[in-house]
Motif scaffolding. Structure first.
Motif, PDB file in Angstrom:
ATOM      1  N   GLY A  70      11.384   8.684  12.699  1.00 40.49           N
ATOM      2  CA  GLY A  70      11.527   7.732  11.593  1.00 40.49           C
ATOM      3  C   GLY A  70      10.466   6.654  11.639  1.00 40.49           C
ATOM      4  N   THR A  71      10.184   6.152  12.828  1.00 34.46           N
ATOM      5  CA  THR A  71       9.146   5.128  12.978  1.00 34.46           C
ATOM      6  C   THR A  71       7.782   5.682  12.579  1.00 34.46           C
ATOM      7  OG1 THR A  71      10.413   4.245  14.827  1.00 34.46           O
ATOM      8  CG2 THR A  71       8.149   3.488  14.597  1.00 34.46           C
ATOM      9  N   GLY A  72       7.522   6.915  12.960  1.00 36.26           N
ATOM     10  CA  GLY A  72       6.241   7.530  12.608  1.00 36.26           C
ATOM     11  C   GLY A  72       6.077   7.704  11.108  1.00 36.26           C
ATOM     12  N   ILE A  73       7.149   8.050  10.423  1.00 38.80           N
ATOM     13  CA  ILE A  73       7.089   8.197   8.964  1.00 38.80           C
ATOM     14  C   ILE A  73       6.827   6.851   8.302  1.00 38.80           C
ATOM     15  CG2 ILE A  73       8.482   8.741   6.931  1.00 38.80           C
ATOM     16  CD1 ILE A  73       9.714  10.999   8.565  1.00 38.80           C
ATOM     17  N   ILE A  74       7.479   5.809   8.803  1.00 38.15           N
ATOM     18  CA  ILE A  74       7.252   4.467   8.247  1.00 38.15           C
ATOM     19  C   ILE A  74       5.812   4.032   8.488  1.00 38.15           C
ATOM     20  CG2 ILE A  74       7.866   2.035   8.520  1.00 38.15           C
ATOM     21  CD1 ILE A  74      10.748   3.001   9.039  1.00 38.15           C
ATOM     22  N   ILE A  75       5.302   4.255   9.692  1.00 40.76           N
ATOM     23  CA  ILE A  75       3.909   3.874  10.002  1.00 40.76           C
ATOM     24  C   ILE A  75       2.941   4.676   9.134  1.00 40.76           C
ATOM     25  CG2 ILE A  75       2.139   3.979  11.789  1.00 40.76           C
ATOM     26  CD1 ILE A  75       4.331   3.249  13.801  1.00 40.76           C
ATOM     27  N   LEU A  76       3.193   5.969   8.968  1.00 38.92           N
ATOM     28  CA  LEU A  76       2.323   6.796   8.139  1.00 38.92           C
ATOM     29  C   LEU A  76       2.345   6.340   6.683  1.00 38.92           C
ATOM     30  CD1 LEU A  76       0.476   9.282   8.148  1.00 38.92           C
ATOM     31  CD2 LEU A  76       2.479  10.643   7.587  1.00 38.92           C
ATOM     32  N   GLY A  77       3.529   5.988   6.178  1.00 36.49           N
ATOM     33  CA  GLY A  77       3.623   5.479   4.809  1.00 36.49           C
ATOM     34  C   GLY A  77       2.863   4.178   4.636  1.00 36.49           C
ATOM     35  N   CYS A  78       3.003   3.269   5.596  1.00 36.59           N
ATOM     36  CA  CYS A  78       2.256   2.001   5.528  1.00 36.59           C
ATOM     37  C   CYS A  78       0.752   2.243   5.587  1.00 36.59           C
ATOM     38  CB  CYS A  78       2.684   1.073   6.663  1.00 36.59           C
ATOM     39  SG  CYS A  78       4.361   0.455   6.490  1.00 36.59           S
ATOM     40  N   LEU A  79       0.339   3.211   6.406  1.00 38.40           N
ATOM     41  CA  LEU A  79      -1.085   3.535   6.503  1.00 38.40           C
ATOM     42  C   LEU A  79      -1.612   4.080   5.177  1.00 38.40           C
ATOM     43  CD1 LEU A  79      -3.525   3.768   8.459  1.00 38.40           C
ATOM     44  CD2 LEU A  79      -2.777   6.108   8.868  1.00 38.40           C
ATOM     45  N   ILE A  80      -0.845   4.937   4.543  1.00 37.15           N
ATOM     46  CA  ILE A  80      -1.279   5.507   3.260  1.00 37.15           C
ATOM     47  C   ILE A  80      -1.364   4.425   2.190  1.00 37.15           C
ATOM     48  CG2 ILE A  80      -0.546   7.049   1.393  1.00 37.15           C
ATOM     49  CD1 ILE A  80       0.457   8.939   3.574  1.00 37.15           C
ATOM     50  N   VAL A  81      -0.369   3.522   2.138  1.00 38.84           N
ATOM     51  CA  VAL A  81      -0.397   2.439   1.153  1.00 38.84           C
ATOM     52  C   VAL A  81      -1.581   1.512   1.415  1.00 38.84           C
ATOM     53  CG1 VAL A  81       0.828   0.363   0.390  1.00 38.84           C
ATOM     54  CG2 VAL A  81       2.044   2.522   0.602  1.00 38.84           C
ATOM     55  N   SER A  82      -1.832   1.185   2.682  1.00 40.37           N
ATOM     56  CA  SER A  82      -2.964   0.300   2.985  1.00 40.37           C
ATOM     57  C   SER A  82      -4.305   0.967   2.666  1.00 40.37           C
ATOM     58  CB  SER A  82      -2.918  -0.144   4.444  1.00 40.37           C
ATOM     59  OG  SER A  82      -3.069   0.963   5.305  1.00 40.37           O
ATOM     60  N   ILE A  83      -4.413   2.256   2.885  1.00 41.27           N
ATOM     61  CA  ILE A  83      -5.650   2.968   2.509  1.00 41.27           C
ATOM     62  C   ILE A  83      -5.816   2.957   0.995  1.00 41.27           C
ATOM     63  CG2 ILE A  83      -6.718   5.257   2.412  1.00 41.27           C
ATOM     64  CD1 ILE A  83      -5.711   5.692   5.251  1.00 41.27           C
ATOM     65  N   GLY A  84      -4.712   3.120   0.265  1.00 36.14           N
ATOM     66  CA  GLY A  84      -4.785   3.049  -1.203  1.00 36.14           C
ATOM     67  C   GLY A  84      -5.229   1.678  -1.682  1.00 36.14           C
ATOM     68  N   ILE A  85      -4.685   0.624  -1.093  1.00 36.92           N
ATOM     69  CA  ILE A  85      -5.094  -0.734  -1.478  1.00 36.92           C
ATOM     70  C   ILE A  85      -6.551  -0.983  -1.116  1.00 36.92           C
ATOM     71  CG2 ILE A  85      -4.700  -3.182  -0.952  1.00 36.92           C
ATOM     72  CD1 ILE A  85      -1.717  -2.471  -0.674  1.00 36.92           C
ATOM     73  N   PHE A  86      -6.948  -0.540   0.066  1.00 39.31           N
ATOM     74  CA  PHE A  86      -8.344  -0.703   0.490  1.00 39.31           C
ATOM     75  C   PHE A  86      -9.288   0.037  -0.455  1.00 39.31           C
ATOM     76  CE2 PHE A  86     -11.963   0.897   2.993  1.00 39.31           C
ATOM     77  CZ  PHE A  86     -12.541  -0.316   3.364  1.00 39.31           C
ATOM     78  N   THR A  87      -8.903   1.245  -0.845  1.00 43.74           N
ATOM     79  CA  THR A  87      -9.737   2.019  -1.765  1.00 43.74           C
ATOM     80  C   THR A  87      -9.802   1.348  -3.132  1.00 43.74           C
ATOM     81  OG1 THR A  87      -9.059   4.022  -0.616  1.00 43.74           O
ATOM     82  CG2 THR A  87     -10.074   4.309  -2.754  1.00 43.74           C
ATOM     83  N   ALA A  88      -8.691   0.786  -3.597  1.00 46.91           N
ATOM     84  CA  ALA A  88      -8.684   0.095  -4.892  1.00 46.91           C
ATOM     85  C   ALA A  88      -9.610  -1.117  -4.871  1.00 46.91           C
ATOM     86  CB  ALA A  88      -7.269  -0.327  -5.254  1.00 46.91           C
ATOM     87  N   PHE A  93     -13.788   0.728  -9.960  1.00 51.56           N
ATOM     88  CA  PHE A  93     -14.098   1.535 -11.145  1.00 51.56           C
ATOM     89  C   PHE A  93     -13.331   2.856 -11.143  1.00 51.56           C
ATOM     90  CE2 PHE A  93     -17.266   2.219  -7.863  1.00 51.56           C
ATOM     91  CZ  PHE A  93     -17.286   3.587  -7.728  1.00 51.56           C
ATOM     92  N   LEU A  94     -12.784   3.286  -9.987  1.00 53.05           N
ATOM     93  CA  LEU A  94     -11.997   4.517  -9.932  1.00 53.05           C
ATOM     94  C   LEU A  94     -10.532   4.302 -10.309  1.00 53.05           C
ATOM     95  CD1 LEU A  94     -13.255   6.256  -6.687  1.00 53.05           C
ATOM     96  CD2 LEU A  94     -13.667   6.931  -9.031  1.00 53.05           C
ATOM     97  N   PHE A  95     -10.097   3.059 -10.325  1.00 51.92           N
ATOM     98  CA  PHE A  95      -8.691   2.769 -10.612  1.00 51.92           C
ATOM     99  C   PHE A  95      -8.244   3.288 -11.975  1.00 51.92           C
ATOM    100  CE2 PHE A  95      -5.140  -0.142 -11.615  1.00 51.92           C
ATOM    101  CZ  PHE A  95      -4.296   0.242 -10.586  1.00 51.92           C
ATOM    102  N   PRO A  96      -9.004   3.107 -13.045  1.00 56.03           N
ATOM    103  CA  PRO A  96      -8.566   3.660 -14.334  1.00 56.03           C
ATOM    104  C   PRO A  96      -8.506   5.186 -14.351  1.00 56.03           C
ATOM    105  CG  PRO A  96     -10.248   2.004 -14.686  1.00 56.03           C
ATOM    106  CD  PRO A  96     -10.169   2.246 -13.215  1.00 56.03           C
TER     107      PRO A  96
END
Length: 115
Positions: A70-88, A93-96
């Motif tokens: 469960g902890t690993g899934i939460i950490i992986l989800g946070c990592l994916i969200v942070s990568i998405g924010i970093f990419t945004a 210009f890719l956001f639209p």
């Protein structure tokens, strides 16, 4: 599947015990009541200790896998969200382009679950 795993696990355990008995380098000594164990009993006790420690490590690995899943899934989800924010932030210009693509992806995923 479980039977195959059990056979492979038993074969690996026997191979490890045979390796420990025949190719030991005398790096460890077994002491009971201050007396060093010698002779055939040394190999038998060493193999028994090896089996006990191997089973204990496998049980510990299973316990840790269940505890931290469960902890690993939460950490992986946070990592994916942070990568998405970093990419945004890095590529605004890719956001639209990515928002409609994400909506289409969610729509197709919902249709596949219903069907």
């Amino acid at each position: 599947m479980k039977k195959n795993f059990a056979v492979v696990f038993a074969a690996l355990m026997v191979a490890l015990i045979l390796w420990g008995l025949f190719f030991e380098n005398s790096a460890t000594t077994i002491m009971i009541n201050g007396q060093e164990i010698d002779g055939p009993l040394k190999g038998l006790l060493g193999a028994g200790g090896l089996v006990v420690s191997l089973v204990a490590l496998i049980c510990l690995a299973i316990l840790l896998t269940l505890a931290f899943a469960g902890t690993g899934i939460i950490i992986l989800g946070c990592l994916i969200v942070s990568i998405g924010i970093f990419t945004a932030f890095m590529f605004p210009f890719l956001f639209p382009v990515l928002v409609p693509l994400a909506l289409i992806w969610v729509f197709v995923a919902l249709l596949r679950k219903k069907g």
